[in-house]
Enzyme design. Structure first.
Site, PDB file in Angstrom:
ATOM      1  N   GLU A   1       0.813  -1.219   0.000  1.00  0.00           N
ATOM      2  CA  GLU A   1       0.000   0.000   0.000  1.00  0.00           C
ATOM      3  C   GLU A   1       0.848   1.272   0.000  1.00  0.00           C
ATOM      4  OE1 GLU A   1      -2.946  -0.375   3.117  1.00  0.00           O
ATOM      5  OE2 GLU A   1      -4.216  -1.567   1.799  1.00  0.00           O
TER       6      GLU A   1
ATOM      7  N   GLU B   1      -6.421  -8.101  -1.118  1.00  0.00           N
ATOM      8  CA  GLU B   1      -6.831  -8.244   0.277  1.00  0.00           C
ATOM      9  C   GLU B   1      -8.317  -7.962   0.397  1.00  0.00           C
ATOM     10  OE1 GLU B   1      -4.815  -5.752   3.115  1.00  0.00           O
ATOM     11  OE2 GLU B   1      -2.890  -5.990   2.113  1.00  0.00           O
TER      12      GLU B   1
END
Ligand code: GLA
Ligand code: ZN
Length: 671
Positions: free
Chosen positions: A161, A317
């Site tokens: 991220e 995810e």
């Protein structure tokens, strides 16, 4: 509409949905004999065929400077290979070991107040630091050398991220270098940033600083360029990180996990350097009718993510149960886990992956949903939910690599978001660009009409209908692209706040919508911002629809007036127009409107432009239908996002009463 095609599987040797997710065996090294073996048994039971390993494992990989320990990872990779699993192998740069921050403080980030962070957290590194870059290069090289021929290695997961920004002296220098390259001269920069305002003129490059609450925040051109620069910093860092991987394992695809509409990085730009796009999806399911809003928002995010590279992506995810960082960590209601997973597939994901496989015992994520609970067995509701997804994915091999054909594109552009989030005027902090784009998208989602999300840099070929809500900034070439599209017979829809500024956030002179004035056939003379209690309306086809927040006062120049304002001093003036231009049409919605108007308008417009929903019969509220296709067979995903039963008529595919949150997958021949 472009002809649907079949893309190769994400992992060439593995033509199946990847099902699995983040796995942190490094948190369990002490108990590995018991836990790791059990993990493999449980993974198999849950139909898990892939695990993402090594994310945040730098301290385990290099506990002391230059001293690598791969033994534990060798064992994990070996277990995965024995069990025919695909490893999504991460580079560890998302968090660094304490020894590094202690010895080389320059690796730590500096915030906009020019304070250097302490060691801790994650994503807390300077992207310019030569020391950090060297450490990253060394560990990534070692990883790639070690596992280059490993049978489990399937995908490289770069860092984690990407996000945030660094204001340290090294980054300031990089910023100045980037600006010099962009503008060539200070004079050009001063003009683009309109620095005569408040005597902000720069007379030396070294005077230029990143935006800061202690310094400059009102120079919009500076703010925009800082965001663009930060994006380029991530692009550059990604290229630096991948360089050794590309050299040593050229055929292993690289990705980094994105976050939907995360505002800090222009993902359309970052995606140019990724081999494939992946993202992390954490919708806040409620178990109520609000899930229609949540589900359609998640659908938008999937379509946006897919649009970054216009091919199947990875759901890297998602939570199999509660999401601990939400203010309310509500459990998934029955069927919701299946729905969330199938929804990703419906919109173009070729994977269903979770955070995380096994719940850790400590620190802040110990109560985040996971496949394996602290309890430790397969006898949990969540585990059974995951296993059911695993079973179903096994039946969907044919969907792998299929396309998501769409005749409609909606524009979402990071540059516009940055400029509108920064605006002084209109509604300032409630300008709501993202929500507005999603509200337009939602109308199509409810109609069961597939949509692509594009930005100003992506081509318009193959679309019949392009919607560009709040197209405030016209980036170079986009007005011309839209004009060309309409001339050739396309249908364009724009709204209030279109064509106000150029790419430097300098207002167009000569009347809004600037370079689109001819194509839209209107002049937007003024715009009224309303208080929440103010109301107006747009009268269209004998009905009155609420207009609120922003009402533009436009003149129809060559356009025809379709709808008018209902009240206030501009009652009777145009609220909805259409301009015939070349062989196409350009519509303009002058005010912010609610779902009633957007639903009716787009249902009408789809008919007008011959755009077909996936199913002929109207869908019940909160139910959508999406399609994946290889041009021969279409895979229909009919999804109920409500806590109520819903009856669906799929024509030749039959009728079905969907349970709350149920997904129906069926096939038909492609047209
Ligand atoms: C993010 C991160 C993960 C984890 C999850 C929890 O997506 O990438 O490491 O923290 O959130 O939801
Ligand atoms: Zn820095």
């Amino acid at each position: 509409m472009k002809k649907p095609q079949r893309f190769p599987p994400i992992v060439a040797k593995f033509p199946h949905f990847l099902h699995g997710g983040d796995y942190n065996p490094d948190q369990w090294i002490k108990w590995k004999d018991r836990i790791w073996k059990e993990d493999m048994r449980l993974a198999k039971l849950a139909g898990i065929n892939s695990l993402s390993v090594g994310i945040f494992a730098w301290a385990a990989l290099e506990p002391r400077e230059g001293e690598y320990h791969f033994e534990w990872l060798d064992e994990v990779m070996g277990m995965m290979a024995e069990n025919n699993m695909i490893a999504v192998l991460a580079t560890p740069s998302g968090a660094r070991p304490a020894w590094m921050s202690q010895k080389y403080p320059e690796v730590l980030r500096v915030n906009s107040l020019r304070q250097r962070n302490l060691h801790g957290e994650r994503h807390n590194h300077c992207l310019s630091s030569p020391v950090y870059r060297e450490k990253v290069r060394a560990v990534n090289t070692a990883l790639a050398e070690r596992y280059k021929d490993h049978p489990a290695l399937g995908v490289w997961h770069l860092s984690n991220e990407y996000g945030g920004e660094c204001h340290c002296p090294l980054c300031q220098e990089q910023f100045r270098k980037w600006l010099k390259n962009r503008y060539g001269s200070l004079d050009a920069l001063n003009e683009a940033w309109w620095t005569a305002f408040w005597s902000h003129t720069y007379t030396g490059w070294s005077q230029v600083e990143s935006p800061s609450p202690l310094g400059e925040t009102n120079t919009h051109g500076l703010n925009l360029d800082w965001k663009r620069f930060t994006t380029e910093q991530f692009v550059d860092f990604y290229l630096h990180e991948t360089a050794p991987l590309k050299k040593i394992t050229p055929s292993v695809p690289c990705t980094t996990n994105l976050m939907g509409t995360y505002p800090g990085i222009d993902y359309f730009r970052l995606a140019e350097v990724l081999d494939l796009v992946s993202w992390d999806n954490y919708p806040q399911w409620t178990g109520t009718d609000n899930d229609i809003g949540i589900g359609s928002r998640a659908a938008f995010m999937h379509d946006l993510t897919r649009g970054l590279k216009a091919k199947p992506f990875m759901l890297m995810e998602s939570s199999p149960s509660a999401t601990n960082w939400r203010p309310v960590a509500k459990l998934h209601r029955p069927n919701v886990h299946m729905l969330q997973s199938m929804q990703a597939a419906a919109h173009g994901s070729d994977t269903v992956q979770y955070f995380q496989f096994r719940k850790g015992r400590g620190a802040s994520e110990k109560f985040h949903g996971a496949v394996v609970d602290h309890e430790g067995s397969e006898n949990t509701r969540v585990f059974r939910d995951v296993a059911a997804v695993g079973e179903r994915l096994k039946t969907l091999d044919a969907v792998i690599g299929t396309d998501t054909p769409s005749a409609t594109a909606i524009v979402y552009d990071w540059n516009i978001r940055w400029a509108l989030d920064d605006i002084k005027g209109l509604l300032q902090k409630n300008t709501n660009y993202e929500e507005t784009v999603i509200n337009h998208y939602r109308a199509f989602w409810q109609l069961g009409i597939p949509v692509d999300i594009i930005d100003s840099t992506r081509g318009l070929d193959g679309y019949d209908l392009v919607i560009a809500p709040m197209l405030y900034m016209l980036r170079p070439g986009f007005a011309e692209a839209l004009e060309g599209f309409v001339k050739k017979g396309g249908t364009l829809v724009t709204t209030y706040v279109t064509g106000y500024v150029n790419e430097s956030d300098l207002a167009f002179t000569g009347g809004f919508p600037g370079p689109l004035r001819k194509c839209l056939g209107i002049w937007a003379e003024e715009i009224d911002a309303l208080y929440p209690e103010d109301v107006n309306s747009i009268e269209w086809k004998g009905k009155s629809y609420r207009a609120f927040d922003l009402c533009e006062l436009i003149h129809a120049e060559s356009a025809e007036v379709l709808g008018t304002y209902g009240s206030d001093f501009y009652a009777g003036r145009p609220g909805l127009t259409v301009n015939r231009y070349g062989s196409g049409k350009a519509y303009h919605i002058a005010a912010r409107t609610g779902p009633d108007f957007l639903g009716s308008f787009y249902a009408w417009l789809a008919k007008e432009t011959g755009i077909k929903p996936v199913l002929d019969k109207p869908l019940p509220k909160g139910v959508t239908a999406q399609v994946r296709s290889d041009g021969k067979t279409e895979y229909l995903f009919v999804m109920n996002f409500t806590p109520e039963k819903a009856a669906v008529d799929a024509g030749p595919q039959g009728k079905k009463e969907l349970e709350p949150y149920e997904v129906w997958v069926t096939e038909r021949k492609a047209p």
